[in-house]
Design an enzyme around this catalytic site. Sequence first.
Site, short mmCIF file in Angstrom:
data_model
loop_
_atom_site.label_atom_id
_atom_site.label_comp_id
_atom_site.label_asym_id
_atom_site.label_seq_id
_atom_site.Cartn_x
_atom_site.Cartn_y
_atom_site.Cartn_z
N SER A 13 3.76 27.19 -4.39
CA SER A 13 2.52 26.52 -3.97
C SER A 13 1.37 26.79 -4.95
O SER A 13 0.24 26.36 -4.72
CB SER A 13 2.12 27.01 -2.58
OG SER A 13 2.05 28.43 -2.56
N ASN A 39 0.81 37.43 4.70
CA ASN A 39 0.43 36.62 5.86
C ASN A 39 -1.03 36.82 6.25
O ASN A 39 -1.73 35.86 6.57
CB ASN A 39 1.34 36.96 7.05
CG ASN A 39 2.79 36.62 6.76
OD1 ASN A 39 3.08 35.95 5.77
ND2 ASN A 39 3.70 37.07 7.60
N THR A 83 -24.25 -7.16 19.64
CA THR A 83 -23.19 -6.61 20.48
C THR A 83 -22.05 -7.62 20.36
O THR A 83 -22.32 -8.82 20.25
CB THR A 83 -23.61 -6.46 21.96
OG1 THR A 83 -23.91 -7.75 22.49
CG2 THR A 83 -24.83 -5.56 22.14
N HIS A 84 -20.84 -7.15 20.33
CA HIS A 84 -19.67 -8.02 20.10
C HIS A 84 -19.80 -8.79 18.79
O HIS A 84 -19.22 -9.86 18.63
CB HIS A 84 -19.48 -9.03 21.25
CG HIS A 84 -19.58 -8.42 22.61
ND1 HIS A 84 -18.49 -7.90 23.28
CD2 HIS A 84 -20.65 -8.21 23.42
CE1 HIS A 84 -18.88 -7.42 24.45
NE2 HIS A 84 -20.19 -7.58 24.55
N SER A 142 -15.40 -9.26 -10.09
CA SER A 142 -14.03 -9.75 -10.00
C SER A 142 -13.55 -10.08 -11.41
O SER A 142 -14.33 -10.50 -12.25
CB SER A 142 -14.00 -11.00 -9.13
OG SER A 142 -12.84 -11.74 -9.40
N LYS A 162 -18.76 -13.17 -8.24
CA LYS A 162 -18.62 -12.17 -7.18
C LYS A 162 -19.21 -10.80 -7.49
O LYS A 162 -19.26 -10.37 -8.63
CB LYS A 162 -17.13 -11.98 -6.83
CG LYS A 162 -16.55 -13.22 -6.21
CD LYS A 162 -15.26 -12.94 -5.53
CE LYS A 162 -15.49 -12.12 -4.28
NZ LYS A 162 -14.23 -11.83 -3.61
N ASN A 186 -18.52 -7.28 -5.51
CA ASN A 186 -17.73 -6.76 -4.39
C ASN A 186 -18.20 -5.37 -3.95
O ASN A 186 -18.53 -4.54 -4.79
CB ASN A 186 -16.25 -6.70 -4.78
CG ASN A 186 -15.67 -8.08 -5.01
OD1 ASN A 186 -16.08 -9.04 -4.36
ND2 ASN A 186 -14.74 -8.19 -5.95
N GLU A 210 -15.97 -0.29 0.79
CA GLU A 210 -14.60 -0.50 1.26
C GLU A 210 -13.78 0.78 1.12
O GLU A 210 -12.95 1.11 1.97
CB GLU A 210 -13.93 -1.64 0.49
CG GLU A 210 -14.53 -2.99 0.86
CD GLU A 210 -14.18 -4.10 -0.12
OE1 GLU A 210 -14.38 -5.26 0.23
OE2 GLU A 210 -13.72 -3.82 -1.23
N GLN A 236 2.48 26.85 4.92
CA GLN A 236 2.02 26.62 3.55
C GLN A 236 1.61 25.16 3.35
O GLN A 236 0.81 24.84 2.48
CB GLN A 236 3.14 26.99 2.58
CG GLN A 236 2.81 26.78 1.13
CD GLN A 236 3.79 27.51 0.22
OE1 GLN A 236 3.73 28.73 0.10
NE2 GLN A 236 4.71 26.77 -0.38
N1 ARG Z 1 1.98 30.73 0.16
C1 ARG Z 1 2.09 31.18 1.49
C2 ARG Z 1 1.33 30.27 2.44
O1 ARG Z 1 0.52 29.51 2.01
C3 ARG Z 1 1.53 32.56 1.60
C4 ARG Z 1 2.10 33.37 2.70
C5 ARG Z 1 3.50 33.69 2.43
N2 ARG Z 1 4.02 34.63 3.35
C6 ARG Z 1 5.33 34.78 3.49
N3 ARG Z 1 5.72 35.66 4.34
N4 ARG Z 1 6.17 34.07 2.82
O2 ARG Z 1 1.55 30.25 3.64
#
Ligand code: ARG
Length: 463
Positions: free
Chosen positions: A22, A112, A157-158, A279, A285, A287, A292, A324
Amino acid sequence: MNLWGGRFTGETDRHFAEFNASFRFDRRLIFADLQACKVHAAAIGRAGILDAQAVESIISGLDKIEDLASQPGFFERPEYAATEDVHSFIESTLVKLIGPAGYRLHTGRSRNDQVAVATRLFLRGEIDRIDEVMRDTQLALIELAEANSTDPIPGYTHLQKAQPVLFAHFLLAYFQMLERDRERLADARKRVNIMPLGSGALAGTNFPVDRHWMAAQLGFDDITGNSIDAVSDRDYIIEFASVAALTTMHLSRLAEDLIIYSTQEFGFIKLGDAISTGSSLMLQKKNPDSLELIRGKSARIFGHLTALLTLSKGLPLAYNKDLQEDKEALFDTIDTLSDSLRVTATVLRNIELNRERARAAAITDYTNATDLADYLVKKGLEFRMAHEVIGRIVVYAIQQGKELQELSLDECRNFSELFDGDLFQAISLENSLAGKCQIGGTSPDQVSSQLKLARGKLVGARK
Ligand code: ARG
């Protein structure tokens, strides 16, 4: 090297390693994580687990990582391609910088509670930044309202013409929505700003770290009271995403109104070049792409909110790696919300009210019919009867191809004896607006005091 070392003899599959990693996105948490790492190092020092020298060396290593991470292009280095996540990155870099003493940092801590504390710290900072951007969007609404403080537009309204309102009144409606969104954001912040650190993997920690001291160092208002909850709870992210969803839903409605008002058919507002596109084919145009996209981007945030809820709903306690997946949803919610707010403010600063056209639209198509009914009520007729009489007059006026103010007094008197010469004054645009003078109404006086109140709300910090 993997963080889980000893228990494993085999290599991680390459595709799984990529799937598992990650770092590509969670490196965005690095400054928040480093901040929490330093306080954790100091806390285990205070608990007598690390000596002062080790603490000092760890903290100076973390400072160095902070410097490195601030350098542009730092994360692009090829050697980081295989890094698992921001937490393992900090540990391995620390060890490279200060030697094996760096491994001591993880004493009494788990990834964690590390990821939980880093995400909360990070989000707290982003919430404060977003509050500023929301405030600026509100300011842009106020500025546009002040610049057109007495100009009418038709209210709908509407999407059918209903009654004249001030353009400023219409804009202040969106101010109120954003005001509530800012209140919700401030409220969500209270639950974000609670410290999970010291929860360990899920059961708590064997080391006597002073959690209150750590919380104070990191600016948290309080500490979590249940370690299992602390490492597995992401409802503070979902709550933030809900606020983001509501806010972008409001921006989307504003965008829709302004798109409609900028069409040739309505023509109430002109879009500046800075916020429009042309455009490639139809050269006449202009836009409203900016609007949007504001309308369209809200869909992404609703998607993230749904993803976060779905992600969490079936998870057994405590931490699971599914969590994650919260990061990209959170980061994109933050970015999309900030960008949408910023572009909304820019649009508001680059549109112009077509006063004549909006005024002309506000007084045509019988938008004063209700005022004419109220006139008869003030002359003593019951409202239902008055409604009936005016209904018939409107049908007559439509047949004659005239507006109500174009009928003669005699024509009106054919429908009721109660009509007098003062009726034309009563159904004038000025009177129609000025009459709505209860608090919250669209009379110029009321709108002017609401504008002042709105300005007042933007002064002073919220938290
Ligand atoms: N990259 C992990 C997350 O975003 C960090 C925590 C990982 N903890 C583990 N026990 N694998 O959740």
